[in-house]
Design a protein around this motif. Structure first.
Motif, PDB file in Angstrom:
ATOM      1  N   THR A 125       0.840  -1.195   0.000  1.00  0.00           N
ATOM      2  CA  THR A 125       0.000   0.000   0.000  1.00  0.00           C
ATOM      3  C   THR A 125       0.875   1.244   0.000  1.00  0.00           C
ATOM      4  O   THR A 125       1.872   1.311   0.717  1.00  0.00           O
ATOM      5  CB  THR A 125      -0.872   0.007   1.275  1.00  0.00           C
ATOM      6  N   ILE A 126       0.481   2.218  -0.787  1.00  0.00           N
ATOM      7  CA  ILE A 126       1.222   3.477  -0.813  1.00  0.00           C
ATOM      8  C   ILE A 126       0.392   4.494  -0.043  1.00  0.00           C
ATOM      9  O   ILE A 126      -0.794   4.651  -0.313  1.00  0.00           O
ATOM     10  CB  ILE A 126       1.412   3.953  -2.267  1.00  0.00           C
ATOM     11  N   SER A 177      -0.893   8.317   1.244  1.00  0.00           N
ATOM     12  CA  SER A 177      -1.046   9.537   0.439  1.00  0.00           C
ATOM     13  C   SER A 177       0.185  10.430   0.572  1.00  0.00           C
ATOM     14  O   SER A 177       0.560  11.129  -0.347  1.00  0.00           O
ATOM     15  CB  SER A 177      -2.313  10.277   0.828  1.00  0.00           C
ATOM     16  N   THR A 235       2.591   9.161  -1.731  1.00  0.00           N
ATOM     17  CA  THR A 235       2.128   9.418  -3.084  1.00  0.00           C
ATOM     18  C   THR A 235       2.450  10.830  -3.510  1.00  0.00           C
ATOM     19  O   THR A 235       2.975  11.061  -4.588  1.00  0.00           O
ATOM     20  CB  THR A 235       0.607   9.192  -3.169  1.00  0.00           C
ATOM     21  N   ASN A 241      -1.898  -1.505  -9.124  1.00  0.00           N
ATOM     22  CA  ASN A 241      -3.262  -1.069  -8.891  1.00  0.00           C
ATOM     23  C   ASN A 241      -3.504   0.282  -9.594  1.00  0.00           C
ATOM     24  O   ASN A 241      -2.743   1.232  -9.393  1.00  0.00           O
ATOM     25  CB  ASN A 241      -3.417  -0.927  -7.371  1.00  0.00           C
ATOM     26  N   GLU A 293      -3.480   3.471  -7.394  1.00  0.00           N
ATOM     27  CA  GLU A 293      -2.167   3.753  -6.790  1.00  0.00           C
ATOM     28  C   GLU A 293      -1.147   4.216  -7.834  1.00  0.00           C
ATOM     29  O   GLU A 293      -0.331   5.095  -7.555  1.00  0.00           O
ATOM     30  CB  GLU A 293      -1.645   2.507  -6.077  1.00  0.00           C
ATOM     31  N   GLU A 323      -2.041   7.779  -9.032  1.00  0.00           N
ATOM     32  CA  GLU A 323      -1.699   8.780  -8.016  1.00  0.00           C
ATOM     33  C   GLU A 323      -0.249   9.262  -8.139  1.00  0.00           C
ATOM     34  O   GLU A 323       0.096  10.314  -7.633  1.00  0.00           O
ATOM     35  CB  GLU A 323      -1.930   8.206  -6.608  1.00  0.00           C
TER      36      GLU A 323
END
Ligand SMILES: C[S@@+](CC[C@H](N)C(=O)[O-])C[C@H]1O[C@@H](n2cnc3c(N)ncnc32)[C@H](O)[C@@H]1O
Length: 262
Positions: free
Chosen positions: A3-4, A6, A9, A29, A32, A35
């Motif tokens: 998972t990244i 925010s 990101t 994904n 992701e 972003e």
């Protein structure tokens, strides 16, 4: 999947340049990866997301246990996505995808978003819940030639829809408006991917615009990239499935090699 956050990101987006993504298939994904792409840097987006077909009240696929689509390739979903989300979750996801897409296109950019209407629980599910608030300019009907494998209680469905979602400055290329809003293209039947675009359909879209950089965040077997190559434009492809990304890369390499021979 990693998972990244925010924060990561925003940092990644600040550091990244559009050139880092050009003419690449990125396996990951869609939200992701989008972003990480800087604002306003993609002229055109053409995409067909998973339709959530396996979440059906019964007139579509139902776990491969009958229904109209019982022998269709998609009855098992995609290699890394089962196409069976709770409806509200699916709508939230697609709206998030569209929000990212809107951030990526400039004031003269557009999104061609392919989807399917269906009857659910006796009512038309026309995808308004996904599209509400986005600047839908027009609905194009893609009329396929014929269909396959149907329950004798149904007329064979032969159309899908393509929403043209456009910012105010978007214009078609000269004379393209003469195509009208009902397009007839035979569905793709020669592709290992269960739901590939026919390339002629994407050729029609790309040649109707002056876009230089074209993104497909649900790239599947890479059809949008092949079409971009046909017109000398740049592509960016994203797909969550390593299998389909490999498929797309192979198709792109063969396509470029064939073009060199011509
Ligand atoms: C309708 S298919 C696209 C087919 C493509 N238009 C072609 O011509 O081959 C949808 C694709 O979305 C991909 N997908 C599903 N969930 C995804 C996600 N979260 N992020 C990126 N791709 C995803 C699937 O692997 C599938 O290839």
């Amino acid at each position: 999947m990693k998972t990244i956050t925010s924060k990561q990101t925003n940092k990644k987006r600040k550091q990244s340049k559009i050139d880092d993504f050009l003419n690449r298939i990125v396996c990951g994904n869609a939200v992701e990866i989008m972003e990480q792409i800087p604002d306003g840097t993609v002229d055109l987006i053409i995409t067909s997301p998973p339709y959530n077909l396996k979440n059906s009240t019964g007139n579509g696929m139902k776990d491969g246990r009958g229904g109209k689509w019982a022998n269709a390739a998609l009855q098992k979903g995609y290699s890394h996505h089962n196409d069976c989300m709770p409806h509200d979750e699916y709508v939230r996801w697609q709206r998030k995808c569209l929000t990212e897409m809107m951030r990526l296109i400039p004031e003269n950019g557009a999104i061609f978003y392919n989807h399917k209407w269906r009857v659910q629980g006796g009512l038309l599910q026309d995808r308004q819940d996904i599209l509400q608030g986005f600047p839908v300019r027009q609905v194009i009907i893609w009329r396929r030639k014929g269909g396959f494998n149907f329950n004798p209680g149904y007329f064979v469905p032969t159309y899908e829809v393509i929403y043209l979602i456009a910012k105010s400055g978007f214009k078609l290329s000269p004379k393209a408006n003469g195509y009208g809003d009902v397009w007839e293209f035979t569905q793709e039947m020669n592709n290992e991917h269960p739901a590939a675009f026919p390339i002629n359909l994407i050729d029609r879209i790309i040649s109707s615009t002056n876009a230089e950089i074209i993104l497909d965040p649900f790239m599947g077997s890479g059809t949008t990239a092949l079409s971009a190559i046909n017109f000398g434009r740049n592509y960016i492809g994203i797909d969550i499935s390593p299998e389909y990304c490999k498929m797309a890369e192979g198709r792109i390499q063969r396509h470029i090699a064939q073009q060199r021979l011509i």
